[in-house]
Each structure stands twice: as structure tokens, then as C-alpha cells.
Motif scaffolding. Sequence first.
Motif, PDB file in Angstrom:
ATOM      1  N   ASP A  84       0.825  -1.207   0.000  1.00  0.00           N
ATOM      2  CA  ASP A  84       0.000   0.000   0.000  1.00  0.00           C
ATOM      3  C   ASP A  84       0.858   1.257   0.000  1.00  0.00           C
ATOM      4  O   ASP A  84       0.352   2.350  -0.216  1.00  0.00           O
ATOM      5  CB  ASP A  84      -0.905   0.039   1.238  1.00  0.00           C
ATOM      6  CG  ASP A  84      -2.036  -0.963   1.173  1.00  0.00           C
ATOM      7  OD1 ASP A  84      -2.795  -0.934   0.198  1.00  0.00           O
ATOM      8  OD2 ASP A  84      -2.156  -1.787   2.103  1.00  0.00           O
ATOM      9  N   GLN A  85       2.157   1.100   0.243  1.00  0.00           N
ATOM     10  CA  GLN A  85       3.067   2.237   0.339  1.00  0.00           C
ATOM     11  C   GLN A  85       3.748   2.552  -0.980  1.00  0.00           C
ATOM     12  O   GLN A  85       3.857   3.717  -1.371  1.00  0.00           O
ATOM     13  CB  GLN A  85       4.122   1.956   1.417  1.00  0.00           C
ATOM     14  CG  GLN A  85       5.119   3.083   1.611  1.00  0.00           C
ATOM     15  CD  GLN A  85       6.171   2.757   2.664  1.00  0.00           C
ATOM     16  OE1 GLN A  85       6.197   1.650   3.207  1.00  0.00           O
ATOM     17  NE2 GLN A  85       7.040   3.699   2.951  1.00  0.00           N
ATOM     18  N   PHE A 144       2.430 -11.661  -1.911  1.00  0.00           N
ATOM     19  CA  PHE A 144       2.947 -12.771  -1.111  1.00  0.00           C
ATOM     20  C   PHE A 144       2.249 -12.884   0.241  1.00  0.00           C
ATOM     21  O   PHE A 144       2.368 -13.903   0.915  1.00  0.00           O
ATOM     22  CB  PHE A 144       4.462 -12.612  -0.897  1.00  0.00           C
ATOM     23  CG  PHE A 144       4.855 -11.401  -0.090  1.00  0.00           C
ATOM     24  CD1 PHE A 144       4.781 -11.392   1.290  1.00  0.00           C
ATOM     25  CD2 PHE A 144       5.311 -10.264  -0.725  1.00  0.00           C
ATOM     26  CE1 PHE A 144       5.145 -10.288   2.025  1.00  0.00           C
ATOM     27  CE2 PHE A 144       5.684  -9.144   0.002  1.00  0.00           C
ATOM     28  CZ  PHE A 144       5.600  -9.161   1.386  1.00  0.00           C
ATOM     29  N   ARG A 145       1.489 -11.848   0.649  1.00  0.00           N
ATOM     30  CA  ARG A 145       0.871 -11.872   1.973  1.00  0.00           C
ATOM     31  C   ARG A 145      -0.361 -12.765   2.003  1.00  0.00           C
ATOM     32  O   ARG A 145      -0.473 -13.679   2.783  1.00  0.00           O
ATOM     33  CB  ARG A 145       0.444 -10.466   2.414  1.00  0.00           C
ATOM     34  CG  ARG A 145       1.496  -9.383   2.304  1.00  0.00           C
ATOM     35  CD  ARG A 145       0.830  -8.020   2.405  1.00  0.00           C
ATOM     36  NE  ARG A 145      -0.316  -7.942   1.506  1.00  0.00           N
ATOM     37  CZ  ARG A 145      -1.423  -7.257   1.756  1.00  0.00           C
ATOM     38  NH1 ARG A 145      -1.544  -6.586   2.877  1.00  0.00           N
ATOM     39  NH2 ARG A 145      -2.404  -7.217   0.883  1.00  0.00           N
ATOM     40  N   ASN A 146      -1.316 -12.442   1.135  1.00  0.00           N
ATOM     41  CA  ASN A 146      -2.615 -13.095   1.264  1.00  0.00           C
ATOM     42  C   ASN A 146      -3.350 -13.189  -0.062  1.00  0.00           C
ATOM     43  O   ASN A 146      -4.583 -13.216  -0.087  1.00  0.00           O
ATOM     44  CB  ASN A 146      -3.491 -12.310   2.258  1.00  0.00           C
ATOM     45  CG  ASN A 146      -3.480 -10.820   1.955  1.00  0.00           C
ATOM     46  OD1 ASN A 146      -3.262 -10.426   0.805  1.00  0.00           O
ATOM     47  ND2 ASN A 146      -3.682  -9.991   2.958  1.00  0.00           N
ATOM     48  N   ASN A 147      -2.595 -13.196  -1.157  1.00  0.00           N
ATOM     49  CA  ASN A 147      -3.207 -13.357  -2.476  1.00  0.00           C
ATOM     50  C   ASN A 147      -4.279 -12.317  -2.749  1.00  0.00           C
ATOM     51  O   ASN A 147      -5.384 -12.624  -3.174  1.00  0.00           O
ATOM     52  CB  ASN A 147      -3.777 -14.774  -2.638  1.00  0.00           C
ATOM     53  CG  ASN A 147      -4.034 -15.109  -4.090  1.00  0.00           C
ATOM     54  OD1 ASN A 147      -3.376 -14.593  -4.979  1.00  0.00           O
ATOM     55  ND2 ASN A 147      -4.998 -15.976  -4.324  1.00  0.00           N
ATOM     56  N   ASN A 148      -3.949 -11.056  -2.475  1.00  0.00           N
ATOM     57  CA  ASN A 148      -4.806  -9.907  -2.833  1.00  0.00           C
ATOM     58  C   ASN A 148      -6.146  -9.885  -2.101  1.00  0.00           C
ATOM     59  O   ASN A 148      -7.132  -9.376  -2.621  1.00  0.00           O
ATOM     60  CB  ASN A 148      -5.035  -9.882  -4.348  1.00  0.00           C
ATOM     61  CG  ASN A 148      -3.751  -9.765  -5.130  1.00  0.00           C
ATOM     62  OD1 ASN A 148      -3.073  -8.743  -5.072  1.00  0.00           O
ATOM     63  ND2 ASN A 148      -3.389 -10.816  -5.849  1.00  0.00           N
ATOM     64  N   ASN A 149      -6.190 -10.423  -0.896  1.00  0.00           N
ATOM     65  CA  ASN A 149      -7.422 -10.386  -0.114  1.00  0.00           C
ATOM     66  C   ASN A 149      -7.085 -10.023   1.333  1.00  0.00           C
ATOM     67  O   ASN A 149      -6.631 -10.873   2.081  1.00  0.00           O
ATOM     68  CB  ASN A 149      -8.124 -11.732  -0.173  1.00  0.00           C
ATOM     69  CG  ASN A 149      -9.478 -11.699   0.517  1.00  0.00           C
ATOM     70  OD1 ASN A 149     -10.080 -10.637   0.647  1.00  0.00           O
ATOM     71  ND2 ASN A 149      -9.937 -12.847   0.981  1.00  0.00           N
ATOM     72  N   PRO A 150      -7.260  -8.769   1.744  1.00  0.00           N
ATOM     73  CA  PRO A 150      -7.817  -7.677   0.949  1.00  0.00           C
ATOM     74  C   PRO A 150      -6.807  -7.143  -0.058  1.00  0.00           C
ATOM     75  O   PRO A 150      -5.608  -7.388   0.060  1.00  0.00           O
ATOM     76  CB  PRO A 150      -8.151  -6.618   2.000  1.00  0.00           C
ATOM     77  CG  PRO A 150      -7.122  -6.848   3.072  1.00  0.00           C
ATOM     78  CD  PRO A 150      -6.928  -8.346   3.119  1.00  0.00           C
ATOM     79  N   ASN A 158       4.215  -1.533   3.680  1.00  0.00           N
ATOM     80  CA  ASN A 158       4.824  -2.243   2.563  1.00  0.00           C
ATOM     81  C   ASN A 158       4.788  -3.747   2.820  1.00  0.00           C
ATOM     82  O   ASN A 158       5.783  -4.337   3.244  1.00  0.00           O
ATOM     83  CB  ASN A 158       6.262  -1.751   2.364  1.00  0.00           C
ATOM     84  CG  ASN A 158       6.931  -2.413   1.180  1.00  0.00           C
ATOM     85  OD1 ASN A 158       6.269  -2.757   0.196  1.00  0.00           O
ATOM     86  ND2 ASN A 158       8.233  -2.597   1.267  1.00  0.00           N
ATOM     87  N   GLY A 159       3.625  -4.341   2.612  1.00  0.00           N
ATOM     88  CA  GLY A 159       3.495  -5.778   2.772  1.00  0.00           C
ATOM     89  C   GLY A 159       3.474  -6.246   4.206  1.00  0.00           C
ATOM     90  O   GLY A 159       3.681  -7.427   4.468  1.00  0.00           O
ATOM     91  N   ASN A 160       3.230  -5.335   5.146  1.00  0.00           N
ATOM     92  CA  ASN A 160       3.246  -5.707   6.556  1.00  0.00           C
ATOM     93  C   ASN A 160       1.859  -5.691   7.189  1.00  0.00           C
ATOM     94  O   ASN A 160       1.724  -5.681   8.419  1.00  0.00           O
ATOM     95  CB  ASN A 160       4.187  -4.776   7.335  1.00  0.00           C
ATOM     96  CG  ASN A 160       3.864  -3.297   7.109  1.00  0.00           C
ATOM     97  OD1 ASN A 160       2.806  -2.949   6.584  1.00  0.00           O
ATOM     98  ND2 ASN A 160       4.791  -2.435   7.492  1.00  0.00           N
TER      99      ASN A 160
END
Length: 873
Positions: free
Chosen positions: A396-397, A423-429, A517-519
Motif C-alpha cells: 500500500d506504500q 505474497f501476503r494473502n493473495n490480494n485479499n484484501p 509495505n506488505g506488513n
Amino acid sequence: HCPNTELTGYGGHVRIQDGATAHVEGVELYRMGQTNVLGRYPMHFHLLGDSCPTCYFRDSSIHRSFYRCVSIHGTNQIVVADNVGHDIVGYCYYLEDGIEEQNEIIGNLASHVHWMGPQVWNSGQTIPTVSQSDTLTLPADVTASGFYITNVHNKVVGNAASGGWAGFAFPVLHSPIGPSQSVNMRPSSRTVLEFRGNTAHSSGWWWYHAGAFYLGGSLYYQGDKLVYNAGRDQNMGSRSPCYKDWCAAGNCNGYCQPTDQAWNLLEQNKAFLTPGPGMNSWSGRAEIVGYETHDVGLALEALESGFWISDLLAVCRTGTPLVFPSGSDATDIAGDGFFWYDTNQEHILTHGTFRNCGYRGNYDQYNSEADRGCGDDAETGCRTSSTVFGFLTHSDQFTPEVMQASKDVTYDNCGRRFQLHDFRNNNNPSTVSGRGQNWFDVDGSAAGIWEGTPTIIGSGLADAGLWWLVDDEVFQDTHGPLTFIKQTTGPERGIAHIKIYWDDSIHNQVGGSVCGNGNNRPCPSLGTVQHFGPRFQNSAGLPVTANADIVGPVGGFGWMLTLNDGAPKNLKIDSVEVDPDTPLLLGIQYPPGTGVNIVANAAYCQPSSSYSCQETFHRVDSMLEVRESLGNSYYLSAEGLMVTRIIMSPQTFTGAPEWIKPTYETLGKWNSGYALNRFERDGIILPKFPYGPWIDIVADCAGNVYCSQTTAADEADASSTTSILANGFCNWGPNGDGESSVCQGGAQGGEWCNANQSQCEGGCGGRWCTDGVSNPTLAPVSAPVGGPPTPPPPGTFVEVCPNETYEQVAYDKCCSTDEEICAFADGSTTNNNEGTEPPTFEPTYEPTNVPSSSPTNKPTNTPTSAPSSSPTN
């Protein structure tokens, strides 16, 4: 690499120095060199400068070396050719201090190279630094590779590297090292003399970012000790090839202006059998031409604002059974084609072929052959995430602008073509970067749906609403997911980007407590942006967050910005990227009676008789006039709808001296370069936003950050004003759920919710209240957390069609109900019935008085240098 084996080897060494001349060929150097002893190498050309242009070392072998193969040290113009180096400790072919130039390194082999010291790796892009010590004379030897290129201004042709931490390593040196420390030059700014026809394979096993060709890492002094950063170093590791010698000009840290910027050409090189990228370049403008990869994790990893890849062949899987170290198999090599990166990039890919790429699985939307792409078997397979093209969508950053374009892309037996990679959650959210992904497919070959048709590719995530679903012809790709838009359906279609700011207390939290940033930091929607017209009125729109980057289709009727807490009182716009011939109209719905003042500001500018630094926009009577303007006007209706055109301006002036709307051919200040920055290759142009210039839009309304529903004049004379809420107001109830039967507190949800009972309860999910408070103050607050969403404002319903016999069918087009006549946003029409005259259309809003006040709040300071934030992996 064999840990602790022969790291104290002691052998002979040959050193040419003090003006000597050496012509060496046909010799065998076996068990030579002295491990970790500076200057004790099998063959060493030592500080000869330009004194020996006839020196050479060729047609020879070096094997079982205790320390390196050939060192070219402070020496220029010699030849090292047609040699074999095998079983080597430390870097093999070695440019020692970073000042070595115009040497010819041709036709050499380096194989079975062993790194020294601790193993360096990490799970991300960065690696802990390593310092010089008694047991590690050169800390860069922790990543020992076949070729060590500290200065690219050499001829490196036809060489091969097998094994090593990487095959060819290009560390960034901002200053020379060793006895050459005092030389006034910047090695990392030098340009490639020639780098062609080189091959690297079977390397990169110790870190998944270590390419067979690795343009990364940095080497520098801290005090009197050398420090090496093997990973991505955004402080000391940035490469900027430049034609101007800033060191000679007295400032090695000088910024390389666009007119002086150079591109390093790497051509006809090949990589294979590398679990990470075949080539990785963390920084440095480059042209990669005729590059070929086979059986690698990723064909190319490139993070740079200005990178061209042409004549690429990426064979993700050859089908040959692969042999791996114990515990590994073919699925440890991803098998991806190319990834578009996430921010501040410009990449152009032309004439690229992808063969046997993309996981087979159920990805049969484009190719249903049973052997398409790659499977998951241990000998020839790939990862189940393998894709031809990937997009980084975890952040998001760090978010995309207008950054990437391609033409003449060929898929040869491929499986999955596209993936939005989170890599976090496959775009959800979903994230800001996921919703804003875009790509200009110049000839439609990458999309592969409409052959020869220019195609705009955008995100296909549901959270983007109808932002990319601009008409009924949009093709929805299931792989990414993505959307494909025919550019030729409308006369002025394109992609544009802006960044907006309205409350520094919110924006300053980005990268900290919000929008990370992905966190998984929260990054809630603070509003939306939608396309003008009734077709989009029921869409939630593209969310606007604290990191308010907006990128999307332009050339339509316009973008409507709506913030949950009301219209912004002070709006700043910068980072504009838009083609000069593609209008970007921005609309904001203010309270009726509000005035606005709009000013464009240049950066680093002093006004003169030749150039102006500021432009105050003037008011016009219609949105069509705004669209056709030079980008220095606005329209304001009696109902409070403001529309202005946003253009890409020069960095350092607004006019010459009168305001201009520059094209790509407009010359820059004092006829230096071009007024509009861009990256351009092979007939494709990508706009590059300039750092510094901005636009202020200041509303003359009551309120602090957001306009209240009364104007400043109304607030000053409240006794003469009758509330619009005298007959009722909208309330969410004490629990914020809209269910309470008791009306408490003030009005909520903004003017639209409070207009009438139907809109309050049907559109906002609130409760219409006529008891408890007879005439509450309309507070411009959003629904509470968990409460109903803020509905589209009145401005979203701006009528864009000529009359009621027309229906909006696209973000830029209305057609008559019999589809005989279509009218576009630019005023042009198509007429399938030549006997019928198409109607004309002008908005009917009456303008209010032009405000005379100037902006009262200045935006944040303009930057004095390029921002330090850079893209991530």
C-alpha cells in the motif's frame, strides 16, 4: 564452495609493475596465489596506468588457484583473452580498484569459483553488511564470482562463467578503493564500453536475488575499513550512468540531468540454470538487447526508472531433465518470465518471446494444449505460481504510476500468462498497488485478444469497482486477474497518474501506522474516485487512501473525487503523468456557493522576462471549454461542481513567459532538452513525472480540512441562513449500525444522505430523523467504522449524454438508444444514419462568482532532490 578448504593456500604469483611490459601466452598457472593476501595473485597487472597498451595475458590456464585468476589493477588498455580459470578461491577475473578502463576481457572461462568468509543471504532484498578484517581482505569475496566488474568502461566480450555466487558481478563503487582512493572519479557513473556475447550458468544458488549477471551490491569505506553490502543498497548502491563527469566538475554527488543521462547497453548475453533471476539489476539505466535465458527462476529482475528490454528470448523450461543438489528439484526454480515492479519505474519491453512459461494447472483461458507451460514434476517442472508476467501487489506504500509498456510479445506454448503477486494473502484484501496495476500494450500482442489493437491493461481486482471496467467490450482476464481495454474504441483513451494530498496529518502516517509495505498495516478507504456519468454512479469507485496515488483510464468525461469527510478545503496535486493529447479532467463536488482558487507552481524557479513560475487558473463557462483548454482553466457550476484539466507541466517553469501546454516536442528551459520528461524506446513513450511542481486547489468554504455544508459567507451570517435540514436529518443510531429507533446526535453522512428520507435510508442505510433535534448542524463526517458506506455525491450524477434519448455506454461515450449515433467525450460523433444530425451538448450549470482570494495555506515544501523511496520486491 567447500568451507574451510585451502583458505590459507600459499603459492607463487606473477606481478607486472613499475612500467614493465608483459606479453604472456600459452602458460599454465597451477596452485598459485596466496589466499587473502593483497596483491598475491596468479597474474597481476599492477598500477601500470596507460603505460602498457600492448600488454596481454592470453591462451593460458589457471587452476586450483589459492586466490583469484587475473587482477587488472590500476591498469588500462591491456588484453586478457582466451584463458581458462578453474577451481578458484575468490573472484577470478578482477578489476581491482574501480579505475581500470578500456581493457579487453575477451573469450575467457571462469568455473568452479569458491566464495570466502561467511555465507551471505537473507529472505528479502537486503543482506547484512560484511566488513574488511584480517581474515577477509576484500569483503566482496563473500560473493566471489567468475568476473568482478567494478567499472563497466571496458570491453567484456564472449566470456563464460560457470558456478560462483554469481557469474558476472557488477558492484557499485561511488569512489575508487585501495591505492586509487584519491583518484577523482565515480566508477558507478561510467558507461559501458562493450558488454556483449557473455554466458553465465549454474550460479546464484546461495541467494535467490543473485543473478547469473548481478548488477548489485556496494563497496565503500567506513573509516579505514572496506564494507560490502551484497544486497540492495539504496544509499550507497545506486548506479547512474552519466555522460557528464561531475567529479571533474568539482561535485561527484551532482545530479545527472536528463540531457546527460546515459544507458548501459548489454547485448547478446545468455543465462541458464539459475534458481533466481538470470539477470538482476537493482539500479542503473540500461538497455538489454538480444538477451536469452533457459531454465532460470526469472528471466530478468530490473528496478530502474528507464529500462529497455528488446529481442528477449525467455525459455522458462527447456524440457531437459535437470540435475540438482541433494534436497532440491526443478520446482525450486520458479520459472517466471518477467515481473513489472511497483513504483517509480519505466520499463519498455519490445520483441520478446516467452516459451514454456507459466504453470499449466487449470490456466487454459488462452491455451488448452495438454503440454502448455510447465508442470510440477521434479525433473522438468516449475513452481505452481509460475507466470509469464507478474505484478507486485503486496504494497500500500509503494504503488504504480504509468510505468510499463510493450509491443511484439509472443507466447510459445505458455500456461499462466499473468499474476498479481501478493505474497501476503493473495490480494485479499487488495492493496493500493494491486488496484492500480496498469500496462500499455501498444499492439495488443501481450493481451493477445485483439490482434494489432492497442490495449490498455489494468487491474482486475473486484475492489477496484468499475474503475477499469470502462465499457462492455472490456475483456476480463482470469489469470491476473486483469482487464483489457481497447484503446481505439475512443478517440483520446490513455492512462494517467496523479498523487493528491489534503491532510498532512493523515498522509504523514503512510509507511508507519497506515498503508505499509506488505506488513498488513491498515490502509482504509478515505474516499473514492469514479468516472463521470450515470453508468458509474452505483459503483463504489476506486478507493482513495492516505497514500492517495491515483492511476487509471483517461480521455473520458472525467474523474470525480469524493472524500468520505467532505470536499477537501486545500488539495495539492503532484506527480502528474499524462499524455499531452489525452485529457485528464478532475471533478470535485463542493457545497453550493463555494468559490475556488487554482494555482499551478513550478519547482526550482525564479520568474524572469523569459519564464514564469506560477499560473492562476481562470474560470470558463463549460466543461467542454475546460477539456479543450491549455490546462489552466476550471468550470464551477452553481451546484458546486468544479472541473479542471490536469496536464503534465515542465519541472522548472509554467510559461515562456505565458502559460503553455507542452507536447513531447516542446523544448526545455533555455532550449535544453525537452520540457516533458519521458522514457522513450522503439517508438513507445512513457511519461516520467517531474519532481517538484504542484497544483493547489483552495476552496473558499467553511471548515478546516474539509468543507462544511455551509459556505464561509453563510457561516459569517448564520442568522440569515435557513438549514437545509429543517425537515429532518440522517443518523446512524448510537451504535453506528443504523438500527436504532432513537435519533441521537447530529446529522451524519454528508449532504447527499441528508437530502431526503429516501436517500438516507435507501442509499445510506441510515435512519431518517424528524424528532429529537429539529434543526441540527450538518456535520461533514463519514459513517462510523462498521456503519454504512458514504454514497456517491451529487457530482457523480453529472449528465454526460446529450439528452434522454442517449445512454452512457462507456466512460467516454454515449449512444442513442437505437445505437445509430454515438457521441464521445471530446465532442466527436459517429453516425450510422447519415441523414440524422447528431445533437450538441453543453452542461447547463450556471457559474457562480469567481473568488478573488488567493490560497491561504501553502502545500508542503517542494523537494530539493529526488525522493529516497524506491520500489520493493
